[in-house]
Write an enzyme that holds these catalytic residues in place. Structure first.
Site: not given
Length: 231
Positions: A24-26, A81-83, A94, A102, A120
């Site tokens: 992910g981006s972070t 990261g996390a959503d 995911g 992950e 988030k």
């Protein structure tokens, strides 16, 4: 903001660690910061275990030494990261369709550090962000119907850069699921969904996160904080 969170996460890394490299981006910013620390000699003898093909390619391009997940008995620290993150540090992941790898990395890690921005943080999972469920291509409709009986509304995730559905690193498809009342019992739901024939894995990460690092803007100034787990 994401860069500040990523840089702070790298402060948790020590020489000689086997490190889970999130997606992910972070996480991408974290990988770049890690590469700079290695290049400058501030971190030594680091080996990375990527959680996706995306993070693997980035790490290779930045000359971070990699090691295969199957060849290590444990991972010292995984940073990802996390959503969504609830007050008990239960997660939905995911959004990038790589939650299978992950979760494998997270379950092998002695410590899982989650890096997110304040948006988030949620009181209850799945009231906004759908739960990704990875399914075999031949089983997606059957799984969708079973989840419907569990009061879940599923949509096959479609690709944006090609015609047709998103295909995971494992060659499977993704159902994005929203439940009528959100997710009240993540542990039970994780087990029930994974017991459906044709499901490889879902994006609920239950009792895996050890620490959450959150970035937010306060009076136009980036601020970092680490919330306490509720339970």
């Amino acid at each position: 903001m994401k860069q500040i969170v990523a840089d702070s996460a790298i402060e948790e890394v020590e020489d000689g660690m086997i490190l889970g490299l999130g997606s992910g981006s972070t996480a991408a910013l974290m990988i770049k910061s890690l590469a700079e620390k290695i290049r400058s000699g501030k971190l030594k003898n680091i080996k990375g275990v990527p959680t996706s093909f995306q993070s693997e390619v980035l790490a290779l391009e930045l000359n971070i030494p990699l090691i295969d997940l199957a060849s290590v008995p444990y991972i010292d620290l995984a940073i990802d990261g996390a959503d969504e993150v609830d007050p008990d540090f239960q997660l939905i992941k995911g959004g990038g369709a790589c939650h299978v790898r992950e979760k494998l990395v997270a379950s092998k890690a002695n410590k899982l550090l989650i890096v997110i921005d304040e948006s988030k943080l949620v009181q209850n999972l799945n009231q906004v962000f759908p739960l990704p469920v990875e399914v075999m291509p031949s089983a997606w409709k059957q799984v969708k119907d079973i989840i419907s009986e569990m009061s879940g509304v599923s949509n096959l995730r479609m690709a944006t850069k090609k015609a047709g559905p998103v295909v995971t690193d494992q060659g499977n498809l993704i159902l994005d699921v929203l439940f009528d009342a959100g997710i009240r019992d993540p542990k039970d739901l994780e087990m029930r969904i994974n017991n459906i024939p044709g499901v490889l894995e879902n994006g609920l990460f239950v009792d895996l996160a050890d620490k959450v690092l959150v970035g937010k803007i306060e009076d136009d100034v980036p601020v970092l904080f680490s919330p306490s787990r509720r339970s």
